[in-house]
Scaffold this motif. Structure first.
Motif, PDB file in Angstrom:
ATOM      1  N   GLN B  94       0.838  -1.207   0.000  1.00 47.95           N
ATOM      2  CA  GLN B  94       0.000   0.000   0.000  1.00 47.95           C
ATOM      3  C   GLN B  94       0.867   1.248   0.000  1.00 47.95           C
ATOM      4  OE1 GLN B  94      -2.113  -1.152   3.654  1.00 47.95           O
ATOM      5  NE2 GLN B  94      -4.021  -1.297   2.472  1.00 47.95           N
ATOM      6  N   ASP B  95       1.869   1.226   0.847  1.00 51.82           N
ATOM      7  CA  ASP B  95       2.754   2.382   0.970  1.00 51.82           C
ATOM      8  C   ASP B  95       3.481   2.651  -0.343  1.00 51.82           C
ATOM      9  OD1 ASP B  95       3.661   4.302   2.941  1.00 51.82           O
ATOM     10  OD2 ASP B  95       5.656   3.442   2.571  1.00 51.82           O
ATOM     11  N   ASP B  98       1.416   4.339  -2.960  1.00 56.24           N
ATOM     12  CA  ASP B  98       1.281   5.773  -2.699  1.00 56.24           C
ATOM     13  C   ASP B  98       2.556   6.519  -3.089  1.00 56.24           C
ATOM     14  OD1 ASP B  98       0.137   8.157  -1.745  1.00 56.24           O
ATOM     15  OD2 ASP B  98       1.032   7.882   0.230  1.00 56.24           O
ATOM     16  N   ARG B  99       3.678   5.940  -2.787  1.00 54.79           N
ATOM     17  CA  ARG B  99       4.955   6.630  -3.027  1.00 54.79           C
ATOM     18  C   ARG B  99       5.342   6.657  -4.496  1.00 54.79           C
ATOM     19  NH1 ARG B  99       8.754   3.411   0.448  1.00 54.79           N
ATOM     20  NH2 ARG B  99      10.297   4.571  -0.725  1.00 54.79           N
ATOM     21  N   CYS B 100       4.752   5.794  -5.287  1.00 52.63           N
ATOM     22  CA  CYS B 100       5.117   5.747  -6.707  1.00 52.63           C
ATOM     23  C   CYS B 100       4.073   6.405  -7.607  1.00 52.63           C
ATOM     24  CB  CYS B 100       5.343   4.307  -7.130  1.00 52.63           C
ATOM     25  SG  CYS B 100       6.808   3.600  -6.363  1.00 52.63           S
ATOM     26  N   GLY B 101       3.067   7.043  -7.013  1.00 50.75           N
ATOM     27  CA  GLY B 101       2.055   7.708  -7.842  1.00 50.75           C
ATOM     28  C   GLY B 101       1.082   6.744  -8.482  1.00 50.75           C
ATOM     29  N   LEU B 103      -1.554   5.591  -7.424  1.00 56.08           N
ATOM     30  CA  LEU B 103      -2.957   5.811  -7.069  1.00 56.08           C
ATOM     31  C   LEU B 103      -3.446   7.092  -7.711  1.00 56.08           C
ATOM     32  CD1 LEU B 103      -2.021   5.050  -3.448  1.00 56.08           C
ATOM     33  CD2 LEU B 103      -3.859   3.780  -4.527  1.00 56.08           C
ATOM     34  N   THR B 146       2.204   1.955 -15.618  1.00 58.31           N
ATOM     35  CA  THR B 146       3.648   2.147 -15.447  1.00 58.31           C
ATOM     36  C   THR B 146       4.024   2.351 -13.982  1.00 58.31           C
ATOM     37  OG1 THR B 146       3.642   3.113 -17.632  1.00 58.31           O
ATOM     38  CG2 THR B 146       5.600   3.492 -16.298  1.00 58.31           C
ATOM     39  N   GLN B 147       3.331   3.276 -13.324  1.00 56.80           N
ATOM     40  CA  GLN B 147       3.692   3.547 -11.927  1.00 56.80           C
ATOM     41  C   GLN B 147       3.254   2.402 -11.005  1.00 56.80           C
ATOM     42  OE1 GLN B 147       2.183   7.622 -11.596  1.00 56.80           O
ATOM     43  NE2 GLN B 147       4.223   8.428 -12.026  1.00 56.80           N
ATOM     44  N   PHE B 149       3.699  -0.811 -11.890  1.00 55.50           N
ATOM     45  CA  PHE B 149       4.865  -1.709 -11.953  1.00 55.50           C
ATOM     46  C   PHE B 149       5.999  -1.167 -11.085  1.00 55.50           C
ATOM     47  CE2 PHE B 149       3.312  -2.583 -16.518  1.00 55.50           C
ATOM     48  CZ  PHE B 149       2.449  -3.556 -16.080  1.00 55.50           C
ATOM     49  N   TRP B 169      10.100   7.735  -6.795  1.00 52.99           N
ATOM     50  CA  TRP B 169       9.351   8.977  -6.775  1.00 52.99           C
ATOM     51  C   TRP B 169       9.372   9.519  -5.352  1.00 52.99           C
ATOM     52  CZ3 TRP B 169       8.949  11.513 -10.998  1.00 52.99           C
ATOM     53  CH2 TRP B 169       8.753  10.884 -12.212  1.00 52.99           C
ATOM     54  N   ALA B 170       8.272   9.429  -4.660  1.00 53.44           N
ATOM     55  CA  ALA B 170       8.208  10.074  -3.350  1.00 53.44           C
ATOM     56  C   ALA B 170       9.083   9.355  -2.334  1.00 53.44           C
ATOM     57  CB  ALA B 170       6.771  10.105  -2.877  1.00 53.44           C
ATOM     58  N   PRO B 171       9.731  10.116  -1.478  1.00 52.58           N
ATOM     59  CA  PRO B 171      10.576   9.503  -0.455  1.00 52.58           C
ATOM     60  C   PRO B 171       9.760   8.759   0.598  1.00 52.58           C
ATOM     61  CG  PRO B 171      10.548  11.888  -0.233  1.00 52.58           C
ATOM     62  CD  PRO B 171       9.779  11.572  -1.459  1.00 52.58           C
ATOM     63  N   GLU B 172      10.482   8.075   1.448  1.00 51.52           N
ATOM     64  CA  GLU B 172       9.854   7.123   2.357  1.00 51.52           C
ATOM     65  C   GLU B 172       8.773   7.743   3.249  1.00 51.52           C
ATOM     66  OE1 GLU B 172      11.624   3.476   4.974  1.00 51.52           O
ATOM     67  OE2 GLU B 172      12.728   4.414   3.371  1.00 51.52           O
TER      68      GLU B 172
ATOM     69  N   PRO C  25       8.830  15.073  -6.070  1.00 52.46           N
ATOM     70  CA  PRO C  25       7.734  14.097  -5.948  1.00 52.46           C
ATOM     71  C   PRO C  25       7.230  14.027  -4.515  1.00 52.46           C
ATOM     72  CG  PRO C  25       9.852  12.989  -6.149  1.00 52.46           C
ATOM     73  CD  PRO C  25      10.130  14.453  -6.243  1.00 52.46           C
ATOM     74  N   HIS C  26       5.957  14.081  -4.369  1.00 52.60           N
ATOM     75  CA  HIS C  26       5.340  13.966  -3.045  1.00 52.60           C
ATOM     76  C   HIS C  26       4.224  12.956  -3.117  1.00 52.60           C
ATOM     77  CE1 HIS C  26       7.078  17.552  -1.158  1.00 52.60           C
ATOM     78  NE2 HIS C  26       7.118  18.014  -2.383  1.00 52.60           N
ATOM     79  N   ARG C  27       3.932  12.378  -1.986  1.00 51.84           N
ATOM     80  CA  ARG C  27       2.709  11.579  -1.888  1.00 51.84           C
ATOM     81  C   ARG C  27       1.514  12.476  -2.173  1.00 51.84           C
ATOM     82  NH1 ARG C  27       3.159   7.019   1.677  1.00 51.84           N
ATOM     83  NH2 ARG C  27       5.259   6.800   2.518  1.00 51.84           N
ATOM     84  N   GLY C  31      -3.583   9.719  -0.967  1.00 53.07           N
ATOM     85  CA  GLY C  31      -3.040   8.453  -1.474  1.00 53.07           C
ATOM     86  C   GLY C  31      -3.270   7.291  -0.528  1.00 53.07           C
ATOM     87  N   LEU C  32      -2.905   7.459   0.727  1.00 53.07           N
ATOM     88  CA  LEU C  32      -3.037   6.322   1.643  1.00 53.07           C
ATOM     89  C   LEU C  32      -4.501   6.003   1.942  1.00 53.07           C
ATOM     90  CD1 LEU C  32      -0.023   6.853   4.066  1.00 53.07           C
ATOM     91  CD2 LEU C  32      -0.320   5.057   2.343  1.00 53.07           C
ATOM     92  N   ALA C  35      -5.311   3.828  -0.822  1.00 52.03           N
ATOM     93  CA  ALA C  35      -4.584   2.554  -0.779  1.00 52.03           C
ATOM     94  C   ALA C  35      -5.122   1.617   0.295  1.00 52.03           C
ATOM     95  CB  ALA C  35      -3.099   2.811  -0.540  1.00 52.03           C
ATOM     96  N   MET C 668       6.037  13.433 -10.308  1.00 53.90           N
ATOM     97  CA  MET C 668       5.468  12.083 -10.250  1.00 53.90           C
ATOM     98  C   MET C 668       4.034  12.083 -10.777  1.00 53.90           C
ATOM     99  SD  MET C 668       5.115   9.641  -6.897  1.00 53.90           S
ATOM    100  CE  MET C 668       3.781  10.487  -6.044  1.00 53.90           C
ATOM    101  N   LEU C 669       3.277  13.096 -10.398  1.00 53.52           N
ATOM    102  CA  LEU C 669       1.890  13.155 -10.865  1.00 53.52           C
ATOM    103  C   LEU C 669       1.824  13.588 -12.325  1.00 53.52           C
ATOM    104  CD1 LEU C 669      -0.086  14.643  -7.832  1.00 53.52           C
ATOM    105  CD2 LEU C 669       0.756  12.345  -8.236  1.00 53.52           C
ATOM    106  N   GLU C 675       1.637   9.329 -18.831  1.00 51.86           N
ATOM    107  CA  GLU C 675       1.545   7.892 -19.130  1.00 51.86           C
ATOM    108  C   GLU C 675       0.092   7.473 -19.334  1.00 51.86           C
ATOM    109  OE1 GLU C 675       5.492   7.170 -16.367  1.00 51.86           O
ATOM    110  OE2 GLU C 675       3.510   6.650 -15.599  1.00 51.86           O
TER     111      GLU C 675
END
Lengths: 339, 178, 786
Positions: B94-95, B98-101, B103, B146-147, B149, B169-172, C25-27, C31-32, C35, C668-669, C675
């Motif tokens: 899930q995380d 979110d971090r890879c775009g 969603l 793509t995001q 994968f 993409w987004a950091p942790e 890039p940001h969340r 998003g969560l 998810a 990122m968005l 894409e």
């Protein structure tokens, strides 16, 4: 969302109990295996049973085992996902490949071999919602009097769309059925009939118990080819099962070639098979044999505008898929699929 | 009306529902577990994917009663299960989404994440081809996949201590935390 | 009078030295929640005592309703209300000039699936049973299934009130000396390429079906939750159709499961649940089936296009002349705009010295067409970009080179009077040329494999609100909490593209805050200032500017208050990293929270508003403002395609997407939009088709038969972000959600030409059609050889 008709669900725990329920409720009852085809069909109002009899808990329908003669007996409730990867099934590439290409991954987790063998035929004028079919004025297969595939058609030509059927036909499979009159066996060849309304020779209250496949010959070669729009999910627009034995000299024996998604019954390409039989795959003339086999298959196979898509294109693809599937079998490759 | 005893996300729950209700309908409209979506009515899109005994299944064409005696995992179950296993925050899949775009509208994603979860439980470091195959029954209309994968690769690599090949993409964590 | 644009434009630089949030890039803010299944979509709403509603639809493509009898349905146990067209007689349309829709048919039904009656009952099964008990007597009328027939005759008329017969809209505009250039071509002085091109119908197919829930409170307040991308227009239209004071209506867009233009009309279900809730005093929900979503449609218009392009020996375009027949389906929807867009949006990224288009939209008895991602301009773009490749070949110029040669430049005006500001098209071309290995590979790959290029431009919103008014097109309110949280109230519709996140990033940037401390409340007409909606790629540009406008006012107050408290010049106070710092004293810094409190002491309760409105734009002629945008985005694609000459199947292996989005607020968005756009274009080129059969029935209204690509069918997509920094965009940003769809389709055709020497001018590129084209090419070659 699209709703199911109301019914009661029963879960018999033995084959006898299941057969007894089916006998007692007659036409009002329908057996359900994985339900991946039956449930959408019921949502479309194509079937409106008062009782649905789940086969999930019937132990006699489960299990895959090797038979005494070296063949395989596959319980009807074997899921398509497990069939595709089962070690013993890999001896029959055409079957493992066909199973691996049915629908999408989640469907294969639940859909069963029995369900696929018993799959209802499909047609663009039939596999639609109740509203849609009513707007059409229905069709010959369900609630109507006219076939829209062939103008003025008086015979239903909905298409056999099960990928395992041609594969099993090419392997000479035998079906074990159980019914109120007892058990019987029928070759899968005899089982399918050229009637789109019900293309299976299944009797009232009968259940498919298992599928038996004879032992593969030492030089068994087989492969499956499937034409569809997408790399997943879709039913076949064309399915080609090819199977034969190759001797040490590279000569073909016991050839079989079955093409499906044309009409109600999978088509055995007899003239093509005759050309293949005894052909020497190592000889220079084999290319010409393949071409002749493909041409013969094309001549015999006539896809109708029953399932969606361009039927002339489907016809054009018969020789292409026959050729590619034959080559795949020979090279121990396959499946032939665009992905 | 029948009384169903279902095992959902580790809870044994009893719920009344007519026989003709699908698992998707019981989850959404009886149990309030609306994270399971439906997009196509009849098993064509994969949005309703849940895990039954760890395997991805289409809940919109699965009769609810046939899920009795099995372990059903929905999207709502992943975070609590991860935390019960000693993890923090959300499930890493899930995380990672979110971090890879991955969603965008999010509507296909509960099914997509559960299919991805089943894949990663079976194949710890899948190739992109593995991911394409495992997700080939989950339609996404926003991302072009793509995001998604990228998200799967990232989740797998982080668990395995490998370096992902695709761009991060987004950091942790939220990087501006005061 | 349009207000002064200077009020709404805030420069392109970072508010402080360098960007803290923007460009990284940001969340996403939601998003969560998505998810984990926590996010609430329309069908996730369950209210106590809620009824379920269903719609009765026409089984005929064209018929007059003689009578509707609902008595048997009303008598069914569990049915609470039945409504018909007589209950909602007011016509409406998203474009106020063409109100030709009824929530439920009053006299005519115009396609199979047109709405006739609605039922509210205790559950869906009961509502469905009640539909079967409604008796409708129809008089069948001739159904128009081909647009050509609608041009020729109009008896019976699909819309009898329409003065133009079955013609929905006709636009003919000419700029520059078109005929002169064509005459020169005729005389052999210029090269002329002339051909027909076909674009088929496609639909959005968001994974979430449309759903609406209404509640009518005892105080007379109607609340509607709906899966819409145009909350404000739904609010206005509900008021008009229900005859209800808009002050008594609240419209809320919950989390939305995809739209792509398919949720940008007011829809029947919204009026039906509202009226049913008012009639029953109970909340009412209607969730459409997937089949119903296909009937609601509003997808891409089929277009039959004839193009002429005259060019000189260098490949410079001298004139373009287009004639287009547009199949609109049964209602107007955005059709007036579509008809203009089919011509107005082609005048970039290339310079057209002369240009003419003649577009006619007709009604047919099919599901209504409307705006799908790249509204109105994807079809002509396909035709022209293929034709430009033909010109390149005819004059012997490389396809990328010819696009460079015709580049219109920055800070210019198009032949049809559109103002072009930033323009990164040349960099887009360079990026795809480099990434695809164009120079080394194009024309040199093995037979069956090819590269193709195409370019495009698109609007970042337009200065044409669908109802004329001089109020702001976008508004923002900010509320400041003593906890250090800022809440943004925006009318903007987040449809998955991330507009809620976008405003959060901008406000965090302006106030030097952690994004996690910014909350967003969106698309609720009771809580949020008006925004016109998520369409025309307007949200980042317009709502983004409004967000900066609001945040900058707040920033000034906070800085002033802190400076006063510290007794320093305001220039020494900076908000950064969640703190207010003193630039001259590294020891002095406080958390943003404290800064907010200091400001609240100084200015009382804190808050601010921000707005955006477009400057006056567009050509000085009728229709000149339609398609006039404050900024245009530019895109170039290179597609690598493989053609199987035995099966006719085209496999797109790679698509390089270079898109000038001005500035990537969150790359990122932006990449996700690029894409997703390219995916959608490739999909409609290769495997999607919305069409009716000979009975007027949708061929396959399901996600099984309308084949949208699976993970297997989607190529490698390479997003290459180009940032031209637009002078008027929020920090220079422009749109990214629609432009990058356009070139993918002609680029495939051009790649196929490179691969196998066949020009595909008619969509969709199904394997069967490709085989026919290949065969025709072989036969024509055989005919030529001695």
């Amino acid at each position: 969302m699209l709703r199911l008709p109301e019914f009661t669900l029963t879960r018999p725990e033995s084959l006898d109990a299941a057969l007894a329920l089916l006998k007692e409720h007659g036409d009002a009852a329908l057996p359900i295996a994985g339900g991946t085809d039956l449930v959408p069909n019921m949502k479309h109002g194509l079937f409106e049973p008062k009782m649905v009899v789940s086969l999930a808990d019937v132990p006699e329908l489960h299990g895959v085992e090797e038979t005494a003669d070296g063949g395989l007996r596959i319980g009807a409730m074997t899921t398509l996902a497990s069939l595709a990867v089962h070690e013993s099934v890999q001896r029959y590439p055409v079957l493992a490949q066909a199973a691996s290409l049915i629908a999408g991954p989640q469907l294969r987790e639940v859909g069963t071999l029995g369900g696929n063998v018993m799959l209802d035929t499909r047609c663009q004028w039939y596999n639609q919602t109740y509203f849609w079919r009513k707007a059409l004025g229905y069709c010959l297969k369900k609630d109507g009097t006219e076939c829209h595939v062939v103008k003025g058609g008086k015979k239903c030509v909905a298409a056999a769309s099960n990928d395992t059927a041609p594969a099993l036909m090419s392997l000479g499979a035998v079906l074990e059925l159980a019914g109120p009159e007892g058990a019987r066996e029928v070759t899968i060849d005899e089982f399918y009939v050229a009637d789109g309304i019900v293309n299976r020779d299944v009797r009232q209250g009968e259940l498919l118990v298992a599928v038996r496949i004879p032992a593969p010959a030492a030089g068994h070669r087989s492969a499956y080819g499937k034409l569809r729009t997408r790399g997943s999910i879709d039913f076949p627009l064309l399915g080609v099962a090819c199977s034969f034995d190759l001797d040490a000299a590279g000569v073909i024996a016991n050839a079989d070639l079955v093409v499906t998604a044309l009409q109600a019954r999978p088509t055995r390409a007899r003239k093509a098979i005759a050309l293949l039989e005894g052909a020497d795959t190592s000889g220079e003339g084999f290319e010409a044999v393949i071409a002749a086999v493909a041409a013969a298959a094309r001549k015999q196979c006539h896809p109708l505008p029953n399932i969606p898509g361009d039927h002339e294109y489907r016809r054009e693809m018969v020789p292409v898929y026959v050729t590619r599937t034959l080559r795949a079998a020979l090279d121990e490759g396959g499946p032939v699929h665009h992905i | 009306m029948q009384n169903l005893r279902l095992n959902i996300n580790g809870d044994s729950v009893e719920v009344g529902a007519p026989s003709h209700w699908t698992l998707c309908e019981v989850l959404r409209y009886r149990l309030g577990l609306t994270g399971t979506k439906q997009g196509c009515d009849k098993g064509d899109c994969g949005a309703c994917t849940v895990l039954i005994d760890g395997r991805p299944v289409l809940s919109c064409i699965h009769l609810a009663a046939l899920a009795e005696d099995k372990e059903v995992t929905t999207i709502e179950g992943l975070r609590p299960l991860h935390q019960a296993a000693g993890g923090e925050g959300c499930d890493p899949v899930q995380d990672s989404f979110d971090r890879c775009g991955a969603l965008q509208c999010g509507f296909c994603q509960s099914g997509m994440i559960l299919s991805a979860k089943a894949l990663l439980d079976e194949v710890p470091v899948p190739t992109e081809e593995d991911a394409r195959a495992a997700l080939s029954g989950n339609l996404c209309r926003c991302t072009g996949y793509t995001q998604i994968f990228q998200a799967i690769e990232r989740a797998a690599c982080e668990r395995a201590g490998l370096e992902p090949t695709k761009p991060a993409w987004a950091p942790e964590s939220s990087e501006h935390e005061a | 009078m349009k207000p002064d644009p200077a009020r709404y434009v805030h420069g392109t630089d970072a508010p402080w030295d360098e960007f803290q949030v923007v460009g990284k890039p940001h969340r996403k803010v939601d998003g969560l929640a998505k998810a984990t299944g926590e996010a609430v979509y329309a069908d996730d709403i369950q209210l106590p005592g809620m009824l379920h509603a269903k719609t009765l639809r026409s089984p005929h493509p064209h018929a007059r309703i003689r009578s509707v009898d609902t008595a048997r349905a009303e008598a069914l146990e569990g049915v609470h209300a039945v409504i018909t067209g007589a209950d909602l007689p007011t016509k409406y349309g998203v474009i106020p000039w063409t109100p030709d829709e009824n929530a439920l048919a009053t006299d005519l039904v115009r396609f199979i699936g047109d709405e006739v009656a609605a039922v509210a009952a205790v559950d869906e099964d009961t509502a469905n049973r009640a539909l079967e008990l409604i008796d409708v007597d129809y008089e069948l009328l001739h159904a128009y299934l081909e647009p050509e027939e609608s041009l020729e005759r109009h008896d019976p008329a699909i819309h009898p009130d329409n003065k133009k017969g079955n013609i929905s809209k006709h636009v003919e505009l000419s700029f520059g000396e078109v005929d002169e250039a064509l005459e020169r071509a005729e005389a052999g002085e210029l090269t002329l390429i002339e051909d027909d091109y076909t674009f088929h119908g496609t639909t959005h197919a968001p994974i979430e079906p449309h759903c609406a829930v209404a509640r009518y409170s005892p105080d007379g307040l109607l609340t509607l939750w709906s899966s819409t991308q145009i909350t404000h227009y739904v609010h206005r239209t509900l008021s008009a159709v229900l005859g209800l004071d808009p002050a008594k209506i609240r419209v809320v867009q919950p989390c939305l499961g995809g739209a792509f233009g398919g949720k940008s009309d007011p829809f029947s279900l919204e009026f039906c649940v509202a009226l049913l809730a008012m009639r029953t005093g109970r909340p009412v929900k209607m969730l459409w089936t997937r089949e119903e979503v296909f009937y609601a449609h509003r997808g891409r218009h089929p277009m039959k296009m004839h193009y002429k392009t005259a060019a000189d020996a260098e490949g410079r375009v001298h004139a373009v002349d287009a004639k287009i027949l547009i199949d609109g389906g049964s209602y107007s929807s955005f059709g007036l705009v579509t008809t203009y867009y089919s011509g107005q949006l082609l005048t970039g990224p290339y310079d057209f010295p002369a240009y003419r288009f003649d577009s006619t939209r007709v009604f047919t008895n099919k599901p209504p067409c409307g705006p799908k991602r790249g509204h109105g301009s994807v079809q002509p773009r396909f035709a022209f970009e293929v034709q430009l490749d033909e010109v390149a070949e005819a004059v012997g110029v490389d396809p990328i080179e010819i696009r460079r040669k015709n580049f219109q430049g920055e800070e210019t005006e198009t032949v049809n009077g559109q103002r072009i500001t930033s323009n990164g098209f040349l960099e887009c071309l360079a990026r795809v040329e480099e990434a695809s290995g164009w120079r080394e590979r194009r024309g040199k790959l093995e037979r069956g494999r090819g590269l193709g290029v195409a370019g495009s431009m698109y609007i970042s919103g337009t200065n044409y609100p669908v109802y004329p008014n001089d109020m702001p097109q976008a508004g923002i309110q900010l509320k400041v909490d003593r906890s250090g949280v800022v809440t943004i109230f925006t009318g903007g519709n987040d449809i998955g593209q991330g507009s809620n996140s976008m405003v959060a990033y901008l406000v965090a940037e302006e106030l030097g805050m952690d994004v996690a401390h910014v909350r967003v409340v969106a698309a609720d007409t009771d809580l949020c200032p008006v925004d016109l909606g998520a369409y025309s790629s307007r949200v980042t540009f317009m709502v983004g500017n409004a967000a900066i406008d609001a945040a900058r006012k707040l920033r000034a107050q906070i800085v002033e208050a802190v400076a006063e408290a510290w007794e320093v010049e305001p220039a020494r106070v900076r908000l950064v990293g969640g703190r207010a710092i003193d630039l001259s004293d590294s020891e002095r810094s406080i958390p943003t929270r404290e800064a907010f409190q200091i400001a609240e002491v100084r200015f009382d309760t804190l808050g601010s508003t921000g707005s955006y409105n477009t400057p006056t734009l567009g050509g000085d002629y009728r229709g000149g403002t339609i398609g006039a945008s404050p900024a245009y985005s530019f895109t170039a694609h290179v597609v690598e395609a493989v053609v199987d000459e035995e099966t006719g199947r085209i496999t797109v292996e790679n698509c390089w997407i270079a898109h000038d989005c001005g500035r990537a607020i969150n790359p990122m968005l932006v990449a996700g939009q690029m894409e997703g756009s390219a995916y959608m274009g490739i999909a409609e080129a290769l495997m999607e088709e919305q069409e009716v059969n000979r009975f007027g029935l949708h061929r396959g209204p399901s996600l099984l038969d309308y084949t949208i690509p699976t993970s297997f069918d989607t190529p490698e997509l390479h997003a290459l972000i180009v940032e031209s920094v637009d002078p008027e965009g929020p920090y220079g940003a422009k749109e990214a959600g629609e432009g990058p769809l356009h070139p993918s389709i002609p680029a495939i055709s051009n790649a196929v030409y490179d691969a196998v020497g066949v020009r595909l001018r008619h969509l969709p590129f199904t394997p069967g059609r490709v085989l026919k084209e290949l065969r025709a090419a072989r036969e024509s070659r055989a005919g030529e050889s001695p």
